[in-house]
Design an enzyme around this catalytic site. Structure first.
Site, PDB file in Angstrom:
ATOM      1  N   THR A 180       0.821  -1.215   0.000  1.00 52.59           N
ATOM      2  CA  THR A 180       0.000   0.000   0.000  1.00 52.59           C
ATOM      3  C   THR A 180       0.851   1.259   0.000  1.00 52.59           C
ATOM      4  O   THR A 180       0.435   2.296  -0.534  1.00 52.59           O
ATOM      5  CB  THR A 180      -0.912   0.028   1.241  1.00 52.59           C
ATOM      6  OG1 THR A 180      -0.111  -0.169   2.412  1.00 52.59           O
ATOM      7  CG2 THR A 180      -1.962  -1.044   1.182  1.00 52.59           C
ATOM      8  N   CYS A 546      -5.315  -9.189   3.844  1.00 57.05           N
ATOM      9  CA  CYS A 546      -4.718  -8.777   2.565  1.00 57.05           C
ATOM     10  C   CYS A 546      -3.285  -8.314   2.721  1.00 57.05           C
ATOM     11  O   CYS A 546      -2.647  -7.909   1.753  1.00 57.05           O
ATOM     12  CB  CYS A 546      -5.560  -7.690   1.902  1.00 57.05           C
ATOM     13  SG  CYS A 546      -6.885  -8.345   0.863  1.00 57.05           S
ATOM     14  N   LEU A 547      -2.765  -8.317   3.954  1.00 57.24           N
ATOM     15  CA  LEU A 547      -1.331  -8.169   4.209  1.00 57.24           C
ATOM     16  C   LEU A 547      -0.780  -6.841   3.710  1.00 57.24           C
ATOM     17  O   LEU A 547       0.376  -6.761   3.279  1.00 57.24           O
ATOM     18  CB  LEU A 547      -0.566  -9.325   3.551  1.00 57.24           C
ATOM     19  CG  LEU A 547      -1.206 -10.713   3.704  1.00 57.24           C
ATOM     20  CD1 LEU A 547      -0.436 -11.730   2.897  1.00 57.24           C
ATOM     21  CD2 LEU A 547      -1.289 -11.113   5.161  1.00 57.24           C
ATOM     22  N   CYS A 548      -1.580  -5.793   3.750  1.00 57.29           N
ATOM     23  CA  CYS A 548      -1.158  -4.466   3.272  1.00 57.29           C
ATOM     24  C   CYS A 548      -0.722  -4.495   1.810  1.00 57.29           C
ATOM     25  O   CYS A 548       0.119  -3.708   1.392  1.00 57.29           O
ATOM     26  CB  CYS A 548      -0.030  -3.909   4.144  1.00 57.29           C
ATOM     27  SG  CYS A 548      -0.521  -3.559   5.839  1.00 57.29           S
ATOM     28  N   ASN A 549      -1.279  -5.423   1.063  1.00 59.39           N
ATOM     29  CA  ASN A 549      -0.985  -5.508  -0.367  1.00 59.39           C
ATOM     30  C   ASN A 549      -2.297  -5.745  -1.104  1.00 59.39           C
ATOM     31  O   ASN A 549      -2.561  -6.852  -1.576  1.00 59.39           O
ATOM     32  CB  ASN A 549       0.009  -6.640  -0.649  1.00 59.39           C
ATOM     33  CG  ASN A 549       0.611  -6.554  -2.042  1.00 59.39           C
ATOM     34  OD1 ASN A 549      -0.063  -6.161  -2.990  1.00 59.39           O
ATOM     35  ND2 ASN A 549       1.871  -6.925  -2.183  1.00 59.39           N
TER      36      ASN A 549
END
Length: 1061
Positions: A180, A546-549
């Site tokens: 992100t 979503c793992l900052c992605n």
């Protein structure tokens, strides 16, 4: 060769002794399996000891001062700067290093200071949000009319300049599978008028092939013709550094001069010897002819673990993406692109020369892999140090290649970044060195030296990051290949795994990450939140969501823009536990390995999957490995080919249970056919006493003897009056009474509510509600008060109501000295703290198994126990600040001793808080709560408990529990019998000397804590998920409705009227 041998052979030993490293440096991980190294690496104990040694022996001061400690800090910082450059195999001649708070801050710095529009710098904003006009310091003010005319001309000039700048603006290109923080760079680029493009990895591979090296215009004769008329000169010193034509200090000091004055009149400081403040004019490209373009991609995807080719760096710098600029950008329409001229603009890819710069997001890669900047030369490299070696946090850096030193400029200068600043005029001269201009304020001079110890620790323990890279790759490969090969009994895959196109599972194409979603035997998905909750029962610490992605998540999970909007409308947000919407996953499960990870960690994950998420018998399908993975080296002489047995295309091996984790390269993936795994090792005997008698958790005679001072045998019915509280006992069974060790005169019974306390009052087939009658009579069988949050409860036959629920319920809680709440979820043995209440003495007495000293706490202290009392608490209890009284040093010392956690405090709530039940939940607006999580009361329904108990017994994962033992696990305040299992889903109100409302309750892991031992178990959570679905709803929240009844209200065991919806 069978499946066990093949999968076991993927366990390649590390080049260093991992077990020895864990034994000597990571004592705190014993019993835990940390699989979130991509989120944060673990620091070693030796590393921290060396850091503490430095801090305790060195005298360091603010580097902006000039005394000895200041000089020591400055020298240490510069030595660390060069040590980091050395780690990446480069020097200060080629790269400058700017310390930041992390990779995100580094990316933001690039986005906000990159020369998107050559020659353009946004003026500072004034106090009212406008821009500050440069003042003419030499000319007097003109008349009002002349001033107005000048302002009009200035505004017109600004509009023209803006249109020109937008036509000159470059482009920002990024891969969809980016963090992100990279996606956030789009904002400043768009604001600067840039074209913004998003490419998937597959699309990038299409553009960046060997054929695309060199200038892309050579492949298009039309473009060559249209570009020949544009004079393009190569720029050697780009942009705005001390050596560039657009010096940062020149831009600012020029604002103080007459706007019409020639450039030569600008003031400037003396330049260092051997350098010039201006590049030769014949080597500077006309600003209107050059477009600065930026390409950002991740060297290693933090979502999938797939690595992108580093060869792309040079290819992009050589303009391999020029053709992309001929296509429409994502942020502009054709009408927007042509509005300034009234006609269509020429193709942006050839209207002027392009200079491409590359941002290589290396935060994920360098955590476990080397990066050689003498071979690969990206222009910008952001790094976070805590991802590499755990400590320090909040510190990172931005590495900037020499060719890009001139394209970073800024309007803000302060905090040690200037050579001179005039407070009376718009005159500022920034420092000449790049990092000096961008390191605002005082650097973290006590944290930066710790970076050296982190780098040294990696080399000392592993021999270098190249060894780490090999080890974590093989760990991830073993885990991925085993998960991908697993099949349910029906033959459906157990997991769906996510990889980037072109990822061949070579060390150059994949790192330490495995990303997946589990699937049920029918092909439906298992929510990641359910996997995370079950993983905690195995002491597995992994990452979900979503793992900052978001780009990778949306790409791999097939989340279209429409689906994304649907999920958002359904309530899903980043970081929440809403894991499935319409049966489709909103995120995934990620495991990631570090230099201290072992194959035991991987096997524990696989064991959890086998035991909890596989329909037996487990089988393995290895045909995909033959098709996609070169395993010829595993095929010894005389052995058949992998996955082929005569006419069979799949070699399948049944697995009925689980073997213990074996040493070295022994097969742990396949258990013997039909063998039943023992998953109850270490589980203590269940209690013979099935009721929650004053939180009596002792399971043997010795413990009972220890409690003789406080436990009495009641043989005849008795009634006690204590402080106007009616307490009754029963003569039909042995009851445990609440008392103080010094007085047996004033007792509170925690007895069963009926004359037959151990009798099952109703079964699922009896005492059922009449479906045609909206009112149904049930029975309240238990009232339980939990005075200290997360500690044991006290069972009552009658109890008064307070303003926030049952009187004294969750009135105290254990917190750290910093104010963070401690619960059973973090510390299961809190269940062993047993409360007793003495109403005559007005105190609560806490005891702990094996602790001779008891803790006495007044129920209503007349004086503050601590004048500094108001303390915040965190976690789910306190959405808002909760004020409380510290119960004193003695209470804190006692808790710290019995729970073996330093600096604990016992806090008593002094004010009720507002309820925060979510959408669709029960509770009245403005409802007052104690320290309970979500509502005043939690109601448990015995028929539902019996149904769940049958499910648990059918699974046979643990020793059988009694009904009352299972009731105790759910820690309800009110236990109701009668009716059908799970009918509480349709309850509207219960009338028990008052009224309450209901709402669904998502249970947490505390239902898996055994009250008598403080040990975690896998049940009842697994059976609850099977019986009730991934949401695992069980029980109902309730709150008391307002009433006109005067005086004290109380609840008693007995009849309950239930109103159905």
């Amino acid at each position: 060769m069978d499946a066990a041998t093949i999968l076991s052979s993927l366990k390649v030993p590390a080049c260093y002794d991992v077990e020895e490293v864990v034994e000597k440096e990571f004592h705190r991980t014993k019993g835990h399996h940390y699989l979130d190294h991509a989120g944060a690496a673990l620091y070693s104990e030796g590393q921290v000891h060396r850091v503490m040694g430095d801090l305790s022996s060195a005298l360091l001061g603010n580097p902006h001062s000039r005394h000895g400690p200041s000089d020591a800090s400055t020298q240490t910082i510069e030595a660390t700067r060069h040590r980091i450059l050395e780690h990446f195999n480069t020097t200060a001649e080629d790269y400058d290093l700017i310390f930041t708070s992390g990779a995100t801050a580094a990316l933001r710095l690039i986005a906000e200071t990159f020369a998107w529009s050559p020659g353009h710098r946004t003026p500072p904003e004034d106090s009212e949000g406008g821009t500050t006009e440069p003042e003419n310091l030499t000319a007097p003010r003109n008349s009002e009319g002349e001033t107005t005319e000048l302002r009009d001309k200035t505004q017109q000039c600004k509009q023209t300049t803006k249109e020109v700048e937008e036509s000159q603006a470059g482009a920002f290109v990024y891969l969809q599978e980016n963090h992100t923080s990279v996606l956030g760079m789009r904002g400043p680029a768009h604001e600067a008028g840039c074209d913004v493009y998003c490419l998937t990895t597959a699309e990038a591979r299409h553009h960046l092939t060997e054929d695309s090296k060199g200038l892309s215009i050579t492949k298009n004769p039309v473009l060559v013709t249209s570009c020949e008329s544009t004079a393009v000169t190569t720029v050697e010193n780009h942009g705005f550094g001390i050596q560039g034509s657009m010096n940062g200090y020149e831009d600012l000091t020029r604002a103080c001069q007459d706007p019409m004055a020639p450039k030569e009149s600008s003031i400037s400081p003396s330049t260092p010897s051997g350098s010039s403040s201006h590049a030769p004019q014949d080597k500077i490209e006309t600003q209107t002819q050059r477009r600065n373009c930026l390409f950002a991609y991740s060297a290693q995807c933090n979502f999938s673990g797939s690595k992108a080719p580093l060869e792309w760096i040079k290819m992009v710098q050589d303009r391999a993406l020029d053709d992309l600029l001929l296509t429409p950008p994502m942020n502009k329409k054709e009408t927007e692109r042509s509005r300034s001229t009234g006609q269509a603009l020429p193709p942006t890819g050839c209207s002027r020369g392009t200079t491409w710069y590359v941002v290589l997001d290396a935060a994920s890669l360098v955590a476990t892999c080397p990066l050689d900047l003498s071979r690969w030369k990206p222009d910008f490299v952001p790094v976070s140090f805590y991802k590499m070696f755990g400590y320090p946090t909040g510190l990172g850096c931005l590495l900037v290649a020499r060719r890009a030193w001139g394209v970073l400029g800024r309007t803000y200068q302060g905090g040690g970044t200037v050579l001179m600043m005039d407070s009376r005029q718009m005159v500022t001269v920034p420092r000449p060195t790049l990092h000096e201009r961008f390191e605002d304020g005082t650097l973290a001079f006590l944290s930066i030296p710790a970076v050296r110890h982190g780098l040294d620790t990696i080399n000392r323990l592993t021999g270098g990051t190249h060894n780490v890279a090999s080890h974590v790759h093989h760990l991830a490969r073993y885990t991925h290949h085993t998960l991908r090969s697993m099949r349910h009994a029906r033959g459906t895959p157990v997991a769906r795994l996510y990889l980037a196109p072109g990822d061949s599972w070579h060390p150059t194409t994949h790192g330490p990450i495995v990303n997946f979603n589990l699937r049920n035997a029918d092909g439906s998905f298992v929510g990641y939140a359910q996997v995370e909750r079950v993983a905690s029962l195995y002491n597995l610490h992994l990452r979900t969501g979503c793992l900052c992605n978001p780009g990778a998540c949306q790409l791999y999970l097939g989340i279209t823009p429409d689906k994304l909007q649907t999920q958002f409308k359904a309530g899903h947000m980043c970081g929440d536990a809403l894991d499935l919407v319409d049966g489709e996953p909103t995120g995934s499960v990620r495991v990631s390995f570090g230099y201290s990870s072992t194959y035991q960690d991987a096997d524990q994950l696989l064991r959890m999957v086998r035991e909890c998420f596989v329909e037996e018998p487990l089988t393995f399908d290895l045909t995909w490995m033959k098709e996609e993975i070169d395993l010829s080296w595993l095929r010894p002489e005389g052995k058949r080919e992998i996955g082929v047995t005569g006419d069979e295309k799949t070699e399948r091996v049944e697995m009925k249970g689980v073997d213990k984790i074996e040493e070295e390269r022994e097969a742990d993936v396949i258990a013997e056919r039909g063998k039943k795994g023992d998953i109850n090792d270490g589980k203590k005997e269940s209690s013979d006493n099935n009721n929650i008698y004053e939180a009596q958790n002792y399971k043997n005679d010795e413990a009972q003897d220890y409690r003789n001072a406080a436990v009495l045998s009641v043989t005849t019915p008795q009634t006690y009056l204590s402080n106007d509280h009616l307490i009754t006992s029963d003569s039909t069974s042995n009851h445990h009474l609440i008392t103080d060790r010094t007085s047996n005169d004033h007792l509170i019974t925690s007895d069963s509510p009926s004359n037959q306390p151990n009798q099952i009052i109703a079964s699922d087939s009896t005492s059922q509600s009449n479906p045609s009658n909206p009112l149904s009579t049930h029975r309240l069988t238990d009232i339980v008060v939990y005075p200290v949050k997360s500690c044991a409860g006290v069972r009552m036959g009658a109890w008064r109501l307070g303003g926030g629920g049952l009187w004294l319920d969750r009135r105290w809680m254990v917190v750290t000295a910093a104010g963070a709440t401690i619960t059973q979820k973090r510390l299961p043995r809190m269940a062993l703290i047993t409360p007793r209440i003495d109403l005559e003495l007005g105190e609560m007495v806490l005891s702990y198994e094996g602790e001779a000293e008891w803790l006495h706490i007044p129920l209503d202290p007349t004086e503050p126990l601590d004048t500094s009392a108001a303390a915040p608490c965190g976690g789910r209890v306190c959405g808002v600040r909760v004020k409380g009284l510290d119960c004193g040093e003695g209470a804190g010392d006692w808790l710290s001793r019995v729970l073996e956690v330093q600096d604990l405090r016992l806090m008593m709530q002094t004010n009720l808080r507002s309820g925060k039940l979510g959408r669709g939940a029960a509770g009245t607006p403005g409802e007052s709560l104690s320290l309970a999580n979500e509502s005043q009361y939690l109601v448990i329904h015995r028929p539902s408990v019996r149904s769940l108990l049958r499910e648990m017994n059918s699974r046979g994962l643990e020793e059988e529990l009694t009904e009352d033992e299972l009731v105790e696990r759910f820690r309800g305040n009110l236990v109701v019998d009668g009716g059908e299992a799970y009918e509480e889903d349709s309850w509207d109100a219960l009338t028990i000397n008052g009224a309450t409302l209901k709402a669904g309750c998502r249970r947490c892991q505390m239902v898996c804590v055994v009250p008598g031992s403080g040990q975690r178990t896998k049940e009842p959570m697994l059976s609850l998920a099977s019986a009730r679905g991934p949401s695992m709803l069980f029980g109902v929240h309730a709150s008391a409705l307002p009433t006109t009844q005067q005086g004290e209200r109380r609840l008693c065991v007995g009849s309950v009227t239930v109103t159905m919806k």
